[in-house]
Design a protein around this motif. Structure first.
Motif, PDB file in Angstrom:
ATOM      1  N   GLU A 146     -14.068  -6.875  56.173  1.00 25.60           N
ATOM      2  CA  GLU A 146     -14.997  -6.734  57.292  1.00 25.60           C
ATOM      3  C   GLU A 146     -16.255  -7.530  56.966  1.00 25.60           C
ATOM      4  OE1 GLU A 146     -17.515  -3.365  59.839  1.00 25.60           O
ATOM      5  OE2 GLU A 146     -16.255  -2.778  58.140  1.00 25.60           O
ATOM      6  N   PHE A 147     -16.517  -8.553  57.784  1.00 25.45           N
ATOM      7  CA  PHE A 147     -17.671  -9.421  57.609  1.00 25.45           C
ATOM      8  C   PHE A 147     -18.762  -9.032  58.613  1.00 25.45           C
ATOM      9  CE2 PHE A 147     -14.156 -11.850  55.954  1.00 25.45           C
ATOM     10  CZ  PHE A 147     -14.672 -12.540  54.885  1.00 25.45           C
ATOM     11  N   THR A 148     -19.992  -9.250  58.225  1.00 24.56           N
ATOM     12  CA  THR A 148     -21.083  -9.105  59.181  1.00 24.56           C
ATOM     13  C   THR A 148     -21.130 -10.342  60.070  1.00 24.56           C
ATOM     14  OG1 THR A 148     -22.616 -10.030  57.543  1.00 24.56           O
ATOM     15  CG2 THR A 148     -22.452  -7.621  57.691  1.00 24.56           C
ATOM     16  N   PHE A 149     -21.351 -10.123  61.337  1.00 24.18           N
ATOM     17  CA  PHE A 149     -21.334 -11.215  62.314  1.00 24.18           C
ATOM     18  C   PHE A 149     -22.737 -11.809  62.414  1.00 24.18           C
ATOM     19  CE2 PHE A 149     -19.528 -12.468  66.734  1.00 24.18           C
ATOM     20  CZ  PHE A 149     -19.464 -13.771  66.277  1.00 24.18           C
ATOM     21  N   ASP A 150     -23.112 -12.598  61.399  1.00 24.49           N
ATOM     22  CA  ASP A 150     -24.410 -13.267  61.392  1.00 24.49           C
ATOM     23  C   ASP A 150     -24.253 -14.595  60.665  1.00 24.49           C
ATOM     24  OD1 ASP A 150     -24.074 -12.438  58.816  1.00 24.49           O
ATOM     25  OD2 ASP A 150     -25.794 -11.067  58.771  1.00 24.49           O
ATOM     26  N   ASP A 151     -25.388 -15.238  60.371  1.00 23.35           N
ATOM     27  CA  ASP A 151     -25.333 -16.546  59.727  1.00 23.35           C
ATOM     28  C   ASP A 151     -24.818 -16.463  58.287  1.00 23.35           C
ATOM     29  OD1 ASP A 151     -26.318 -17.617  62.047  1.00 23.35           O
ATOM     30  OD2 ASP A 151     -28.409 -17.579  61.382  1.00 23.35           O
ATOM     31  N   LEU A 152     -25.147 -15.388  57.580  1.00 26.01           N
ATOM     32  CA  LEU A 152     -24.695 -15.264  56.190  1.00 26.01           C
ATOM     33  C   LEU A 152     -23.211 -14.934  56.108  1.00 26.01           C
ATOM     34  CD1 LEU A 152     -27.684 -13.254  54.659  1.00 26.01           C
ATOM     35  CD2 LEU A 152     -27.261 -15.719  54.542  1.00 26.01           C
ATOM     36  N   MET A 153     -22.725 -14.113  57.009  1.00 24.33           N
ATOM     37  CA  MET A 153     -21.324 -13.711  57.059  1.00 24.33           C
ATOM     38  C   MET A 153     -20.861 -13.216  55.690  1.00 24.33           C
ATOM     39  SD  MET A 153     -18.059 -15.692  58.738  1.00 24.33           S
ATOM     40  CE  MET A 153     -18.870 -15.821  60.318  1.00 24.33           C
ATOM     41  N   ARG A 154     -21.478 -12.137  55.245  1.00 23.80           N
ATOM     42  CA  ARG A 154     -21.107 -11.541  53.970  1.00 23.80           C
ATOM     43  C   ARG A 154     -20.142 -10.382  54.191  1.00 23.80           C
ATOM     44  NH1 ARG A 154     -26.629 -10.593  50.699  1.00 23.80           N
ATOM     45  NH2 ARG A 154     -27.078  -9.321  52.552  1.00 23.80           N
ATOM     46  N   ILE A 155     -19.453 -10.024  53.114  1.00 24.33           N
ATOM     47  CA  ILE A 155     -18.417  -8.998  53.183  1.00 24.33           C
ATOM     48  C   ILE A 155     -19.071  -7.623  53.146  1.00 24.33           C
ATOM     49  CG2 ILE A 155     -16.380  -8.051  52.051  1.00 24.33           C
ATOM     50  CD1 ILE A 155     -15.892 -10.853  50.897  1.00 24.33           C
ATOM     51  N   LYS A 156     -18.658  -6.779  54.083  1.00 20.41           N
ATOM     52  CA  LYS A 156     -19.162  -5.411  54.140  1.00 20.41           C
ATOM     53  C   LYS A 156     -18.171  -4.423  53.523  1.00 20.41           C
ATOM     54  CE  LYS A 156     -21.334  -2.153  57.354  1.00 20.41           C
ATOM     55  NZ  LYS A 156     -22.637  -2.198  56.647  1.00 20.41           N
ATOM     56  N   THR A 157     -16.901  -4.587  53.794  1.00 25.70           N
ATOM     57  CA  THR A 157     -15.861  -3.763  53.175  1.00 25.70           C
ATOM     58  C   THR A 157     -14.719  -4.665  52.722  1.00 25.70           C
ATOM     59  OG1 THR A 157     -14.803  -3.339  55.327  1.00 25.70           O
ATOM     60  CG2 THR A 157     -16.411  -1.714  54.543  1.00 25.70           C
ATOM     61  N   TRP A 158     -14.183  -4.355  51.549  1.00 25.45           N
ATOM     62  CA  TRP A 158     -13.073  -5.089  50.933  1.00 25.45           C
ATOM     63  C   TRP A 158     -12.028  -4.055  50.540  1.00 25.45           C
ATOM     64  CZ3 TRP A 158     -12.758 -10.293  48.540  1.00 25.45           C
ATOM     65  CH2 TRP A 158     -11.664 -10.439  47.663  1.00 25.45           C
ATOM     66  N   HIS A 159     -10.839  -4.156  51.101  1.00 27.96           N
ATOM     67  CA  HIS A 159      -9.760  -3.208  50.791  1.00 27.96           C
ATOM     68  C   HIS A 159      -8.494  -4.004  50.509  1.00 27.96           C
ATOM     69  CE1 HIS A 159      -7.476   0.768  51.866  1.00 27.96           C
ATOM     70  NE2 HIS A 159      -7.267   0.349  50.626  1.00 27.96           N
ATOM     71  N   PHE A 160      -8.065  -3.954  49.258  1.00 27.86           N
ATOM     72  CA  PHE A 160      -6.874  -4.681  48.821  1.00 27.86           C
ATOM     73  C   PHE A 160      -5.823  -3.664  48.378  1.00 27.86           C
ATOM     74  CE2 PHE A 160      -4.860  -7.774  45.584  1.00 27.86           C
ATOM     75  CZ  PHE A 160      -3.994  -8.260  46.551  1.00 27.86           C
TER      76      PHE A 160
END
Length: 300
Positions: A146-160
């Motif tokens: 789950e990425f944040t919808f902005d210019d940085l587009m960083r990961i908010k949740t990572w599930h592997f």
């Protein structure tokens, strides 16, 4: 007259499927590509500051990382917060890994108001091991980001979620030690468990203890209190939250509204009032006439 690329009827020599790619800001998979490149730029001298900068570039401040897999003693699920994510990636390389990257195939993207979700059912985590022997490990599973919808587009949740893994040994190494049964027996043993090294597994087990202590660590860092005082204040605040009654929601005062009478009743009332007034006026005029006539002297 030859057609140019600016011509709307221009035909590309590379076929109808050749077109310019959309900007990477709307392609979350490109962020994984950038993360792979950043991991490849790691050196042996990369310290904690380098890993903190790596996590800051690709993960949100409140990000979480979850790993789910099944070992011999049952299914496991570990979730760590943002402060423990840099150490997780560093433990992968401390376990003898020299290269780490992720391959996403046939991923699905869904856009929301403030986030972008990437669901990849065919994700492969590839790790290249230099010790104890040269081995390539492919860990396959499902990766949900789950990425944040902005210019940085960083990961908010990572599930592997890990399903299976494969350890690949080059044929050249097997040919070199074909006459040595001890080395062949050593090569036949797995060097990972579900694609994860013992360093990473031990760190995940340790995170089960470290994750609840994040509040104590942050309080110690912020207020410079002793560990005992930090524990006392945290327990006291938790006790207060448990004992304190739940706050009642504030109710807005209801304003009473006057009920309007129906127009028919008002008109009937007004007509009835007018009729009563007219009858009263008639009675008053008749009474006045009687009193005036009684006061006039009668002539004999």
């Amino acid at each position: 007259m030859s057609s140019t690329p600016h011509d709307p009827f221009y035909s590309s020599p590379f076929g109808p499927f050749y077109r310019r790619h959309t900007p990477y800001m709307v392609q979350p998979e490109y962020r994984i590509y950038e993360m792979n490149k950043r991991l490849q730029s790691r050196t042996e001298d990369s310290d904690n500051l380098w890993w903190d900068a790596f996590a800051t570039e690709f993960f949100e401040d409140d990000a979480t990382l979850t790993l789910s897999f099944c070992l011999e003693d049952g299914p496991k699920r570990y979730t760590i917060g943002r402060t423990l994510i840099p150490r997780y990636f560093s433990t992968v390389f401390e376990g003898g890994v020299t290269d780490l990257y992720y391959i996403l195939k046939h991923s699905k993207e869904s856009y929301h108001n403030s986030s972008i979700t990437v669901d990849c059912d065919q994700c492969t985590m590839v790790t290249q091991h230099g010790k104890p022997m040269f081995t390539k490990v492919c860990t396959e599973g499902r990766l949900i980001l789950e990425f944040t919808f902005d210019d940085l587009m960083r990961i908010k949740t990572w599930h592997f979620t890990i399903r299976q893994y494969r350890e690949l040994v080059p044929r050249s190494i097997l040919a070199m030690h074909a006459q040595d049964p001890q080395v062949l027996e050593q090569l036949s043993k797995n060097i990972t468990r579900m694609g994860l090294t013992n360093f990473t597994l031990n760190y995940l087990r340790l995170c089960v203890i470290l994750e609840p202590m994040q509040e104590l660590m942050s309080r110690h860092k912020t207020y410079n209190l002793s560990p005992r005082d930090c524990l006392k204040t945290c327990l006291f605040q938790k006790w207060q939250r448990m004992v304190a009654p739940p706050a009642e929601p504030t109710r807005q005062p209801t304003t009473k509204r006057r009920k309007r009478k129906n127009s028919t009743s008002s008109t009937s009332n007004s007509s009835a009032g007018n009729n009563a007034n007219s009858t009263n006026s008639k009675k008053k005029s008749a009474a006045a006439n009687l009193s005036l006539s009684s006061q006039v002297p009668v002539s004999i």
